[in-house]
Design a protein around this motif. Structure first.
Motif, mmCIF file in Angstrom:
data_model
loop_
_atom_site.group_PDB
_atom_site.id
_atom_site.type_symbol
_atom_site.label_atom_id
_atom_site.label_comp_id
_atom_site.label_asym_id
_atom_site.label_seq_id
_atom_site.Cartn_x
_atom_site.Cartn_y
_atom_site.Cartn_z
ATOM 1 N N PHE A 27 0.837 -1.207 0.000
ATOM 2 C CA PHE A 27 0.000 0.000 0.000
ATOM 3 C C PHE A 27 0.866 1.249 0.000
ATOM 4 N N ILE A 28 1.868 1.282 0.877
ATOM 5 C CA ILE A 28 2.755 2.445 0.963
ATOM 6 C C ILE A 28 3.495 2.654 -0.357
ATOM 7 N N ALA A 29 3.971 1.557 -0.959
ATOM 8 C CA ALA A 29 4.720 1.651 -2.214
ATOM 9 C C ALA A 29 3.833 2.170 -3.345
ATOM 10 N N ILE A 30 2.639 1.581 -3.495
ATOM 11 C CA ILE A 30 1.735 1.989 -4.567
ATOM 12 C C ILE A 30 1.217 3.406 -4.336
ATOM 13 N N PHE A 31 0.919 3.742 -3.072
ATOM 14 C CA PHE A 31 0.427 5.087 -2.753
ATOM 15 C C PHE A 31 1.489 6.138 -3.075
ATOM 16 N N THR A 32 2.748 5.816 -2.781
ATOM 17 C CA THR A 32 3.855 6.725 -3.105
ATOM 18 C C THR A 32 3.965 6.910 -4.615
ATOM 19 N N ILE A 33 3.873 5.807 -5.359
ATOM 20 C CA ILE A 33 3.919 5.873 -6.822
ATOM 21 C C ILE A 33 2.767 6.720 -7.351
ATOM 22 N N TYR A 34 1.593 6.526 -6.769
ATOM 23 C CA TYR A 34 0.402 7.270 -7.209
ATOM 24 C C TYR A 34 0.580 8.775 -6.984
ATOM 25 N N LEU A 35 1.044 9.157 -5.781
ATOM 26 C CA LEU A 35 1.248 10.573 -5.486
ATOM 27 C C LEU A 35 2.311 11.188 -6.395
ATOM 28 N N LEU A 36 3.404 10.456 -6.611
ATOM 29 C CA LEU A 36 4.470 10.954 -7.481
ATOM 30 C C LEU A 36 3.985 11.106 -8.924
ATOM 31 N N THR A 37 3.162 10.149 -9.369
ATOM 32 C CA THR A 37 2.618 10.208 -10.729
ATOM 33 C C THR A 37 1.743 11.438 -10.914
ATOM 34 N N ILE A 38 0.825 11.653 -9.964
ATOM 35 C CA ILE A 38 -0.062 12.814 -10.034
ATOM 36 C C ILE A 38 0.755 14.108 -10.003
ATOM 37 N N SER A 39 1.711 14.188 -9.079
ATOM 38 C CA SER A 39 2.513 15.405 -8.916
ATOM 39 C C SER A 39 3.358 15.687 -10.154
ATOM 40 N N ALA A 40 4.018 14.639 -10.689
ATOM 41 C CA ALA A 40 4.897 14.821 -11.845
ATOM 42 C C ALA A 40 4.118 15.272 -13.078
ATOM 43 N N ALA A 75 -8.140 5.680 -12.325
ATOM 44 C CA ALA A 75 -9.234 4.757 -12.649
ATOM 45 C C ALA A 75 -9.086 3.417 -11.932
ATOM 46 N N THR A 76 -7.862 3.074 -11.530
ATOM 47 C CA THR A 76 -7.636 1.750 -10.927
ATOM 48 C C THR A 76 -6.964 1.794 -9.553
ATOM 49 N N LEU A 77 -5.984 2.676 -9.386
ATOM 50 C CA LEU A 77 -5.163 2.621 -8.170
ATOM 51 C C LEU A 77 -5.907 2.950 -6.873
ATOM 52 N N PRO A 78 -6.796 3.956 -6.816
ATOM 53 C CA PRO A 78 -7.491 4.221 -5.544
ATOM 54 C C PRO A 78 -8.262 3.014 -5.024
ATOM 55 N N LYS A 79 -8.976 2.315 -5.905
ATOM 56 C CA LYS A 79 -9.698 1.108 -5.492
ATOM 57 C C LYS A 79 -8.725 0.016 -5.052
ATOM 58 N N MET A 80 -7.637 -0.120 -5.789
ATOM 59 C CA MET A 80 -6.616 -1.110 -5.450
ATOM 60 C C MET A 80 -6.008 -0.813 -4.075
ATOM 61 N N LEU A 81 -5.731 0.454 -3.795
ATOM 62 C CA LEU A 81 -5.161 0.848 -2.512
ATOM 63 C C LEU A 81 -6.135 0.574 -1.368
ATOM 64 N N THR A 82 -7.393 0.866 -1.595
ATOM 65 C CA THR A 82 -8.415 0.604 -0.573
ATOM 66 C C THR A 82 -8.498 -0.880 -0.256
ATOM 67 N N ASP A 83 -8.414 -1.720 -1.280
ATOM 68 C CA ASP A 83 -8.543 -3.168 -1.093
ATOM 69 C C ASP A 83 -7.378 -3.766 -0.325
ATOM 70 N N PHE A 84 -6.205 -3.145 -0.410
ATOM 71 C CA PHE A 84 -5.052 -3.671 0.326
ATOM 72 C C PHE A 84 -5.270 -3.607 1.833
ATOM 73 N N LEU A 85 -6.043 -2.632 2.283
ATOM 74 C CA LEU A 85 -6.262 -2.446 3.721
ATOM 75 C C LEU A 85 -7.666 -2.845 4.154
ATOM 76 N N SER A 86 -8.434 -3.437 3.232
ATOM 77 C CA SER A 86 -9.814 -3.794 3.539
ATOM 78 C C SER A 86 -10.042 -5.291 3.363
ATOM 79 N N LYS A 87 -10.894 -5.835 4.198
ATOM 80 C CA LYS A 87 -11.280 -7.240 4.062
ATOM 81 C C LYS A 87 -12.476 -7.404 3.120
ATOM 82 N N LYS A 88 -13.147 -6.304 2.828
ATOM 83 C CA LYS A 88 -14.308 -6.347 1.935
ATOM 84 C C LYS A 88 -13.916 -5.794 0.569
ATOM 85 N N ARG A 89 -13.385 -6.652 -0.263
ATOM 86 C CA ARG A 89 -12.908 -6.226 -1.586
ATOM 87 C C ARG A 89 -14.012 -6.380 -2.629
#
Length: 314
Positions: A27-40, A75-89
């Motif tokens: 989650f931390i790795a993907i979230f970091t990639i997501y933030l860097l992608t948006i910022s860049a 379109a994909t990463l926010p849902k993916m990030l939520t699922d990493f920390l959730s039991k209800k995918r």
């Protein structure tokens, strides 16, 4: 079975089988990639809009490409990030189809934009005297508008027929987002109009755009080789290397998934992460590091920020 845990309108996204600790790390790795992608990508859009030197067709399409990448990852990463920390995918069936549609729209748009950017480079290098006339502001806006229109229309037919299919249980998708093939695995009807139309449309867009790009670069390379000066050849090729690098990275993964699909779902999921998360981050980095004008603009911005910081401190 998954039907015991989901309602009739819900689908279980399996995602990646990880422990809680592993999920937090990913989650931390993907979230970091997501933030860097948006910022860049926001940085590139801001540079193009703020700097008059970048009011050129090449940078106009680059800013469109950066805007696309922001939505492509979203379109994909926010849902993916939520699922990493959730039991209800879970995701609703309608939500799943909507997610697939926008992923297909944005994927189509990436293909079209890469093709248009290669066309821009082809005209600039092969027909430099006619370039200002052929690629004027009106033509650029029309090309960009055509890309957006075609992207929204291309997957519409498969999605309409997909939404009319009946889906058999268990409603489980072994993926981290709602892609077409996993969705079709849940359908009671195979070789439907939706499946046939999507297969042909996807391959036509991917292979058609890739072929157009390669043909453009064949003519570009032949033209560059004929240039009399070494510096002229280097400058001409320098304007193309960033785009060509992005093309090979993108099509290396997309062709693997959609044109020559691999039977292993786990391999497909890993490759999907590459083009959904890693590639959109690499693209602005490639365009920044390989483009001297963008690097110079970034240096000026950094210098101004440092001067502003010093003035604030003093």
């Amino acid at each position: 079975m998954a039907d015991n845990y989901t309602t009739e309108a819900e689908i279980l996204l399996v995602g990646f089988n990880t422990t809680w600790e592993q999920g937090v790390i990913v989650f931390i790795a993907i979230f970091t990639i997501y933030l860097l992608t948006i910022s860049a990508n926001i940085l590139i859009i801001s540079l193009v809009r703020a700097n008059r030197r970048f009011h050129k067709p090449m940078y106009f399409f680059l800013s469109n490409f950066s805007f696309l990448e922001i939505w492509y990852t979203s379109a994909t990463l926010p849902k993916m990030l939520t699922d990493f920390l959730s039991k209800k995918r879970y995701i609703s069936l309608k939500g799943c189809i909507v997610q697939f549609y926008f992923c297909a729209v944005l994927g189509s748009m990436e293909n079209y934009l890469l093709a248009v950017m290669s066309l821009d480079r082809f005209i600039a290098i092969c027909y430099p005297l006619r370039y200002p006339i052929l690629m004027n502001d009106k033509a650029c806006v029309q090309l960009a508008g055509g890309v957006w229109f075609m992207s929204f229309m291309s997957p519409l037919l498969p999605v309409v027929f997909l939404s009319q299919l009946s889906f058999c249980g268990p409603r489980v998708i072994d993926h981290f987002f709602c892609d077409f093939s996993p969705l079709m695995e849940l359908s009671c009807t195979r070789n439907s109009i939706s499946e046939i139309s999507y297969t042909y449309i996807a391959r036509f867009i991917i292979l058609g755009c890739f072929t157009l790009i390669m043909v453009s670069y064949i003519f570009i390379i032949l033209t560059i080789v004929k240039l009399p000066s070494t510096s002229g050849r280097q400058n001409a090729f320098a304007t193309c290397t960033s785009h060509l690098t992005v093309v090979f990275i993108y099509y290396g993964t997309v062709i693997f998934i959609y044109v020559c699909p691999y039977e292993s779902l786990s391999v497909n999921k890993v490759v999907s992460v590459v083009y959904a998360a890693v590639t959109p981050l690499l693209n602005p980095i490639i365009y920044t590091l390989r483009n001297q004008e963008v690097k110079a603009a970034l240096k000026r911005v950094i210098i101004k920020l440092k001067e502003l910081e010093r003035a604030t401190v003093n």
